[in-house]
Design a protein around this motif. Structure first.
Motif, mmCIF file in Angstrom:
data_model
loop_
_atom_site.group_PDB
_atom_site.id
_atom_site.type_symbol
_atom_site.label_atom_id
_atom_site.label_comp_id
_atom_site.label_asym_id
_atom_site.label_seq_id
_atom_site.Cartn_x
_atom_site.Cartn_y
_atom_site.Cartn_z
ATOM 1 N N ASN A 73 -2.273 1.824 -15.946
ATOM 2 C CA ASN A 73 -1.927 3.126 -16.511
ATOM 3 C C ASN A 73 -0.915 3.016 -17.652
ATOM 4 O O ASN A 73 -0.329 4.018 -18.063
ATOM 5 C CB ASN A 73 -1.390 4.053 -15.418
ATOM 6 N N GLY A 74 -0.718 1.791 -18.141
ATOM 7 C CA GLY A 74 0.148 1.580 -19.289
ATOM 8 C C GLY A 74 1.619 1.790 -19.020
ATOM 9 O O GLY A 74 2.386 2.106 -19.939
ATOM 10 N N THR A 89 0.817 -1.205 0.000
ATOM 11 C CA THR A 89 0.000 0.000 0.000
ATOM 12 C C THR A 89 0.855 1.262 0.000
ATOM 13 O O THR A 89 0.496 2.268 -0.626
ATOM 14 C CB THR A 89 -0.948 -0.011 1.210
ATOM 15 N N TRP A 90 2.014 1.233 0.664
ATOM 16 C CA TRP A 90 2.882 2.408 0.695
ATOM 17 C C TRP A 90 3.351 2.764 -0.722
ATOM 18 O O TRP A 90 3.305 3.925 -1.121
ATOM 19 C CB TRP A 90 4.080 2.131 1.603
ATOM 20 N N GLY A 91 3.780 1.759 -1.462
ATOM 21 C CA GLY A 91 4.194 2.000 -2.841
ATOM 22 C C GLY A 91 3.036 2.401 -3.724
ATOM 23 O O GLY A 91 3.169 3.268 -4.603
ATOM 24 N N HIS A 92 1.879 1.790 -3.501
ATOM 25 C CA HIS A 92 0.677 2.101 -4.282
ATOM 26 C C HIS A 92 0.299 3.570 -4.116
ATOM 27 O O HIS A 92 0.015 4.271 -5.106
ATOM 28 C CB HIS A 92 -0.453 1.180 -3.813
ATOM 29 N N ARG A 93 0.297 4.058 -2.871
ATOM 30 C CA ARG A 93 -0.040 5.468 -2.622
ATOM 31 C C ARG A 93 0.990 6.399 -3.253
ATOM 32 O O ARG A 93 0.658 7.480 -3.739
ATOM 33 C CB ARG A 93 -0.140 5.734 -1.119
ATOM 34 N N THR A 94 2.247 5.984 -3.239
ATOM 35 C CA THR A 94 3.306 6.807 -3.829
ATOM 36 C C THR A 94 3.128 6.911 -5.339
ATOM 37 O O THR A 94 3.219 8.004 -5.917
ATOM 38 C CB THR A 94 4.680 6.207 -3.490
ATOM 39 N N LEU A 95 2.882 5.790 -5.990
ATOM 40 C CA LEU A 95 2.664 5.811 -7.431
ATOM 41 C C LEU A 95 1.426 6.635 -7.777
ATOM 42 O O LEU A 95 1.438 7.399 -8.756
ATOM 43 C CB LEU A 95 2.525 4.380 -7.957
ATOM 44 N N LYS A 96 0.376 6.510 -6.996
ATOM 45 C CA LYS A 96 -0.832 7.299 -7.252
ATOM 46 C C LYS A 96 -0.539 8.790 -7.166
ATOM 47 O O LYS A 96 -1.030 9.597 -7.982
ATOM 48 C CB LYS A 96 -1.936 6.920 -6.265
#
Length: 315
Positions: free
Chosen positions: A54-55, A10-17
């Motif tokens: 997101n390709g 989730t930490w990486g997911h939020r960062t990418l978002k």
């Protein structure tokens, strides 16, 4: 900016978002394969799924030490790498590669609580606040200059789960702020005071085992630090593991031998605790809900049908 992202859960997911929402050109995402480790099966929003939807070119790696990855990073002509919850070492040929280096996002108030499971360790240790730090990566783990930092207070009954949700909500605004400072050239890096640094290891099952010579206050924090969905703090009763789902500090003071199943109090059962328990001047730990070895959860007053006997740190 042209960015690559190394991250996981989730930490990486939020960062990418945050990178996508701010309009950065994310050229490459590197994330870990799914894991069976107890702490990696929770908070497991998929970085790979978000990137691919997101390709964005996505690579799964356990370690970032292959020629293909390095070649792709060089070809991307990066301004910055951003990392969050990347679980293995990034070598200098990677973190120094982009024009502005690599920004790491760590879920503690650095320089304290570098390393692993910082929220859990901070709660166990009674810290008044926790937070998230964005810092530039260098050759020492979690030790680079600070770009931005945000904190939240720890409440008297907060669990690690509560603090996870509050700190993970800091990631997106923190990443946006840090990249804005770097991109605009207005970043003023703050060196970490290494005299205040601390480093913690990855948690293992034995780190959740209750030592009844700890004070009731310390044990209360341990139980809250190991709240669902984290693996619960545990003890042994009559040779079987017993997980403590909810507990609190007793109202009364109870003396004797640490681990003694002593008395019903309110909605729980008090266990004698603390290094000075024999003096009878300290509270015990009031256990309120337990989870048995066969995964049944029930009130402590239903589980402990009689008083007496001991909870132990071994079967």
């Amino acid at each position: 900016m042209r960015v690559a992202m190394f991250g996981y859960q989730t930490w990486g997911h939020r960062t990418l978002k945050a990178l996508l929402d701010a309009g950065h050109d994310v050229r490459l995402v590197v994330t870990h394969p799914p894991s069976d480790h107890a702490y990696e099966r929770i908070w497991s929003d998929s970085v790979a799924d978000l990137a691919e939807s997101n390709g964005i070119r996505t690579l799964l790696r356990t370690r970032p030490d292959d020629a293909e990855l390095l070649a792709e990073l060089k070809a991307a002509d990066l301004d910055l790498i951003v990392a969050n919850n990347w679980r293995t070492w990034l070598p200098p040929e990677i973190f120094d590669l982009p024009r502005h280096g690599t920004l790491n996002v760590h879920d503690s108030l650095l320089p304290a609580y570098a390393g692993f499971s910082p929220i859990i360790w901070a709660l166990i240790n009674g810290e008044p606040e926790v937070g998230v730090t964005a810092h530039m990566m260098n050759g020492e783990l979690d030790a680079g200059d600070i770009v931005a930092q945000r904190a939240v207070a720890v409440g008297p009954r907060d669990t690690a789960t509560d603090l996870f949700h509050r700190t993970v909500d800091l990631i997106e605004p923190l990443v946006t702020e840090a990249l804005g400072l770097i991109g605009s050239g207005t970043m003023v890096p703050i060196p970490q005071d290494r005299s205040k640094a601390s480093f913690f290891h990855k948690r293992a099952p034995r780190d959740s085992r209750i030592d009844w010579t700890w004070s009731a206050e310390e044990l209360d924090r341990l139980v809250r630090a190991q709240s669902d969905p984290y693996p619960n703090a545990f003890t042994y009763h009559r040779g079987e593991q017993l997980r403590i789902v909810r507990a609190s500090i007793s109202d009364g003071h109870y003396g004797g031998t640490p681990g003694r199943i002593f008395i019903r109090e309110g909605e729980g059962v008090v266990i004698v605790a603390g290094p000075e328990a024999r003096r009878g001047k300290s509270p015990g730990l009031r256990i309120e809900r337990v989870r048995t070895a066969d995964d049944r959860e029930l009130p402590a007053t239903e589980y402990f049908t009689t008083m007496g006997g001991y909870l132990t740190d071994r079967p």
